[in-house]
Design an enzyme around this catalytic site. Structure first.
Site, short mmCIF file in Angstrom:
data_model
loop_
_atom_site.label_atom_id
_atom_site.label_comp_id
_atom_site.label_asym_id
_atom_site.label_seq_id
_atom_site.Cartn_x
_atom_site.Cartn_y
_atom_site.Cartn_z
N TYR A 35 -7.42 -4.31 4.32
CA TYR A 35 -7.12 -3.89 5.41
C TYR A 35 -8.78 -3.50 6.06
CZ TYR A 35 -2.14 -2.67 5.49
OH TYR A 35 -1.01 -2.67 5.62
N LYS A 45 -2.26 -8.72 -8.83
CA LYS A 45 -2.07 -10.23 -8.65
C LYS A 45 -3.32 -10.77 -9.78
CE LYS A 45 0.18 -13.84 -7.52
NZ LYS A 45 1.58 -14.24 -8.04
N ASP A 51 4.51 -9.84 -7.35
CA ASP A 51 5.69 -10.64 -6.94
C ASP A 51 6.90 -10.21 -8.14
OD1 ASP A 51 4.34 -11.74 -9.06
OD2 ASP A 51 4.81 -13.98 -8.55
N ASP A 106 1.70 -1.32 0.91
CA ASP A 106 2.25 -1.36 2.21
C ASP A 106 3.44 -1.93 1.97
OD1 ASP A 106 2.48 -1.16 5.17
OD2 ASP A 106 2.05 -3.54 5.28
N ASP A 146 7.86 -0.41 1.52
CA ASP A 146 8.86 -0.53 2.76
C ASP A 146 10.27 -0.96 1.82
OD1 ASP A 146 7.39 0.06 4.74
OD2 ASP A 146 7.79 -1.76 6.02
#
Ligand code: IPM
Ligand code: MG
Length: 356
Positions: free
Chosen positions: A143, A192, A224, A248, A252
């Site tokens: 970001y 990751k 994942d 982020d 959600d």
């Protein structure tokens, strides 16, 4: 009597209507628990662009710094979608997080018993309970990394960079471990590391910090796999520690398990107790002004503010309880169910006040 100054950033879309309900509930809590609140309005996002040409005016930063806590609605909307990246409303949101040093984003995802029917996940998968806390790094990573566009030999490309420094990982890890210690004593760090170098540094650092917290059981998971495990067995998680972008996305996903993204609150904290509180959902411009918005995530953000910044845990708990009761009596359209009264955003705010 304790007195607090709260900076209110209503923002765009449904921002103003949900924030109005949340401040109403905070006022009611103030009466009940014997403290007083003064609000100061400041501009952020699209409303700030319209008024000043800048999504994050300096006055807004100053107002936030001069207050005890910040309450934010949401920013963004189609009106500003065609502006260049660094002039968009979202830039104001990222800018305020950074300007206030709010590197730790706490996003609790819980199942409200009354809302079980609203979850798209089968009851047997949710099990007895789901109570997880996403701890998202908020002022670093992709970001805020180097970004740009270039054209080489007539071919255009664009890039964004994921970069984490050791101190950035250490401080967010400590926030997550401290929380895990006070909760279920389990921490899962999500990365990751099978692909990304920044994730390898992340994983090594988390392992080192873990030694300071022998009581906390630590695990690592690739992002994942975590996305899959969240819908396969959400009850396995307590604290999820992760980077800005993974947090982020995963927050959600976690929110939807609990029934509606309109239910989840968040706290963004820095080195001290100061914090910015906002729902995790966006500005939903399609329903702005229709009365259909769900104010509960913002109301629950006020509850988090009472808990994490204003040191009024009883008032925080009372708001949570009032929200639970309200859910068993009435619903906004996003969580509508057979047999319960459907109410507007404002009516939901009134109901929570009444039950508080
Ligand atoms: C969030 C939002 C923001 C983010 C957007 C609006 C910039 O999605 O708070 O989760 O990506 O952080
Ligand atoms: Mg998001």
């Amino acid at each position: 009597m304790k007195h607090f100054t709260i900076t209110v950033l209503k923002g765009d879309g449904i921002g103003p209507e949900i924030v109005d309900q949340a401040t109403k509930v905070l006022d009611r809590a103030a009466d009940k628990f014997g403290f007083t609140v003064t609000y100061q309005r400041a501009l952020l996002g699209g409303e700030a662009i319209d008024a000043t040409g800048n999504p994050l005016p300096q006055e807004t930063i100053d107002a936030c710094k001069a207050s005890d806590a910040v309450l934010l609605g949401a920013v963004g909307g189609p009106k500003w979608d065609t502006l260049p990246g660094d002039q968009r409303p979202e830039k104001g949101l990222l800018g305020i997080r950074s300007a206030l040093g709010l590197f730790a984003n706490l996003r609790p995802a819980v199942i409200f018993e009354a809302l079980r029917d609203a979850s798209p996940i089968k009851q047997e998968i949710i099990g007895d309970s789901m109570d997880l806390m996403v701890v998202r790094e908020l002022t670093g990573g992709i970001y805020f990394g180097d970004r740009g566009r270039e054209t080489n030999h007539g071919v255009e490309s664009a890039y964004d960079t994921e970069r984490y420094s050791l101190p950035e990982i250490e401080r967010i890890a400590r926030v997550a471990f401290d929380l895990a210690e006070k909760r279920g004593k389990k921490l899962c760090s999500v990365d990751k590391a099978n692909v990304l170098e920044s994730s390898r540094l992340w994983r090594e650092t988390v392992a080192r910090i873990a030694k300071e917290y022998p009581q906390v059981e630590v695990s690592n998971m690739y992002v994942d796999n975590c996305a899959m495990q969240l819908v396969r067995n959400p009850g396995q998680f307590d604290v999820l520690l992760t980077s800005n972008i993974f947090g982020d996305i995963l927050s959600d996903e976690a929110s939807m398990i609990s029934g509606s993204i309109g239910m989840l609150a968040s706290a963004s904290l820095g080195e001290n107790q100061f914090g910015l509180y906002e729902p995790i959902h966006g500005s939903a411009p399609d329903i702005a002004g229709t009365g259909k918005a769900n104010p509960l995530a913002t109301i629950l953000s006020v509850s988090m503010m009472l808990k994490y910044t204003l040191n009024l845990p009883e008032a925080a708990k009372a708001i949570e309880d009032a929200v639970s009761k309200a859910l068993s009596q009435a619903r906004t359209p996003d969580i509508r169910t057979e047999g319960l009264r459907e109410v507007t955003c404002e009516q939901m705010g009134d109901l929570v006040c009444e039950l508080l």
